[in-house]
Design a protein around this motif. Sequence first.
Motif, PDB file in Angstrom:
ATOM      1  N   SER A  70       0.862  -1.174   0.000  1.00  0.00           N
ATOM      2  CA  SER A  70       0.000   0.000   0.000  1.00  0.00           C
ATOM      3  C   SER A  70       0.904   1.232   0.000  1.00  0.00           C
ATOM      4  O   SER A  70       2.083   1.152   0.373  1.00  0.00           O
ATOM      5  CB  SER A  70      -0.920   0.011   1.220  1.00  0.00           C
ATOM      6  OG  SER A  70      -0.171   0.058   2.423  1.00  0.00           O
ATOM      7  N   ASN A 126      -9.048   5.825  -6.552  1.00  0.00           N
ATOM      8  CA  ASN A 126     -10.051   5.261  -5.653  1.00  0.00           C
ATOM      9  C   ASN A 126     -10.771   4.086  -6.311  1.00  0.00           C
ATOM     10  O   ASN A 126     -10.952   3.023  -5.711  1.00  0.00           O
ATOM     11  CB  ASN A 126     -11.064   6.346  -5.258  1.00  0.00           C
ATOM     12  CG  ASN A 126     -11.954   5.920  -4.119  1.00  0.00           C
ATOM     13  OD1 ASN A 126     -11.656   4.981  -3.382  1.00  0.00           O
ATOM     14  ND2 ASN A 126     -13.068   6.605  -3.958  1.00  0.00           N
ATOM     15  N   SER A 129      -8.594   0.888  -6.415  1.00  0.00           N
ATOM     16  CA  SER A 129      -8.007   0.431  -5.147  1.00  0.00           C
ATOM     17  C   SER A 129      -9.026  -0.404  -4.383  1.00  0.00           C
ATOM     18  O   SER A 129     -10.202  -0.039  -4.299  1.00  0.00           O
ATOM     19  CB  SER A 129      -7.588   1.632  -4.287  1.00  0.00           C
ATOM     20  OG  SER A 129      -6.587   2.400  -4.936  1.00  0.00           O
ATOM     21  N   LEU A 132      -9.152   2.505   0.145  1.00  0.00           N
ATOM     22  CA  LEU A 132      -8.494   3.814   0.136  1.00  0.00           C
ATOM     23  C   LEU A 132      -8.969   4.595   1.349  1.00  0.00           C
ATOM     24  O   LEU A 132     -10.165   4.641   1.648  1.00  0.00           O
ATOM     25  CB  LEU A 132      -8.803   4.581  -1.147  1.00  0.00           C
ATOM     26  CG  LEU A 132      -8.099   5.946  -1.317  1.00  0.00           C
ATOM     27  CD1 LEU A 132      -7.740   6.188  -2.778  1.00  0.00           C
ATOM     28  CD2 LEU A 132      -8.941   7.106  -0.785  1.00  0.00           C
ATOM     29  N   PHE A 171      -3.633   4.112  -0.161  1.00  0.00           N
ATOM     30  CA  PHE A 171      -4.446   3.236  -1.014  1.00  0.00           C
ATOM     31  C   PHE A 171      -3.763   1.885  -1.210  1.00  0.00           C
ATOM     32  O   PHE A 171      -2.537   1.768  -1.184  1.00  0.00           O
ATOM     33  CB  PHE A 171      -4.734   3.894  -2.370  1.00  0.00           C
ATOM     34  CG  PHE A 171      -3.515   4.162  -3.207  1.00  0.00           C
ATOM     35  CD1 PHE A 171      -3.084   3.234  -4.156  1.00  0.00           C
ATOM     36  CD2 PHE A 171      -2.794   5.336  -3.065  1.00  0.00           C
ATOM     37  CE1 PHE A 171      -1.961   3.472  -4.937  1.00  0.00           C
ATOM     38  CE2 PHE A 171      -1.668   5.582  -3.838  1.00  0.00           C
ATOM     39  CZ  PHE A 171      -1.255   4.646  -4.773  1.00  0.00           C
TER      40      PHE A 171
END
Length: 648
Positions: A70, A126, A129, A132, A171
Amino acid sequence: MAEKTDDYGASSIKVLEGLDPVRKRPGMYIGSTSTTGLHHLVWEIVDNSVDEALAGFCTKIKVTVHPDNSVTVEDNGRGIPVAPHPQKKIPTLEVVLTVLHAGGKFDNAAYKVSGGLHGVGVSVVNALSKRLVVSVKRDGGIFEMEFSRGKTTKKMQKVGTSKATGTTVTFWPDDEIFDTTVYNYDTLHDRLQETAFLNKGLKIVLTDERELTPRVDEFCYQGGIVDFVKFLNTEKTILPGLSKPIYIEDRTTPDTPVARKGEVEVAMQWNTGYSEQVLTFANDIYTDEGGMHLEGFRTALTKTLNDYARTKKLLKEKDPNLTGDDVREGLTAVISVKLPDPQFEGQTKAKLGNSYIRSLTNKIVSQQLAEYLEEHPNQAKEIFKKASAAARGRMAAQKARQATRRKGLLESASLPGKLADCSVRDAEMTELFIVEGDSAGGSAKMARDRSIQAVLPLRGKILNVERVQEHRALSSETIQSLITAIGTGVDQEFDINKARYHKIVIMTDADVDGAHIRILLLTFFYRYMRPMIEAGYIYVAQPPLYQLKPKGKKRGMYLYSDEELAVEARKFPDSSRYTVQRYKGLGEMDPEQLWSTTMDPKNRIMLKVNIDDAMAAERAVSDLMGTTVEKRKDFIQTHAKDVRFLDI
């Protein structure tokens, strides 16, 4: 830096359309779902932070890669607005994260200039992912929200108070979307360092927590693009008197209409080499294909140097003008323009199309370069001497190209050197194996599929084209054979549609000499046939290093690294129960072995050469193949058995 404006609130966010298409067609928004697209997620978030820096509100950006791959991007800008959106009636933060084309960059109120122009950046990240988390410090509070695959999972909450401002985004890339979710540190390092160069005084900190001892790199350059040019010219010999790059900077007047406003920054320096390296940026976005700012710079550079040479009688009345190629030989330059409404070709932003930037760049460079040449006559003479030598080399190269072309026409019936051609004439189906020496060439010719596979043995090592002028390179018999066999021509005459093979495979021994030949060949392709690399036509064969054969077995297993050998050997506690054959060269394999391990399309392992980062590739070629022999020697010895570095 652009002038500051505080007009950045909920009403600044313009809503254009929804978000749903992103997961269905991610390639439209981030280019691909490969490692390139994966890293693009980071660039989208970082670009938003940089826009805050361009607006004068952000001084530090922190990028952290966590053990689970991440990524957190934190800045100290103004923070994404959190007040209810006037149209959507939900927190503006939620609008920005969940609605495509929702951003503060569709007019010039919140941002005078920006790189994140399409308003798709953070919402696309977003959408792609699996999780997030965003935290915003603004309006005296700390506000948090969470999302999954573009959907809100935790509504915005105020979780604390803070006098500071800024945005933090963490994210987790979606493994349902991406081929890999493992980030490459060097890729992040190079791009973030470049961003720091382009934003004088901006501090960027990159941390990799995946290692036992976290790796941390900090970038901050008070000299901006002047430091960038010095960095690009590291290990190169600079022309006398030009140790300090020429720096040019100006902008339009305050009363200029917004649609024609702009800033131009140029830093340039000549070295004694023969390659041109000019990097162009618009609002910090790398414009790989150049555009109007590059055209304006090139026109100004060529005309200004010719005008100076005529005025100072360095060029006689009957002498022809220097060409653009002449004046740019050995030039390293960075061109950075800032403008309120840049027009790019496509989402990839590869080419700048605003025509007024061409005339603005031309005007600024012409005026300030002319002043520099008048004030620095010794440096001006060195630049002219370099360009004049390039002009003589250009004339010699034209003759060499003509000779190569004539040779190609004469040899169209019987192709060059020891080439063993294939019978199929459809280039999409055919392969050319470039091998070293007669021994390997003999095995390859016997092993190949004669219908679709051609073999060209090299006579010794190919010339290092990075260290010679073009006419020297094109006069080499080995290089002439390569050009004629491939069929595309080079430079202005290059035509990829004339390629006789769509797979050109470099097949060398897995030793130091083989590694050196691979690098020399790749340097040739990079400098003279780069579109072949970009089209995916260049490959590197991966022959096995070992054959491990258990006693009593007719066939053994082929191993491609020392690590594989160690793993297999552990399965046989008694070393007398197996034998290991080390292949020092391709010639040590019989044709059947070479076919089954390295040339058979069904079984072979081949590496496609690509250019993930054009600037990193340029630096690698210049540094490794330039005048610094020790650097090249160390690299080759280290990577002789590791061809992963060939993904330049």
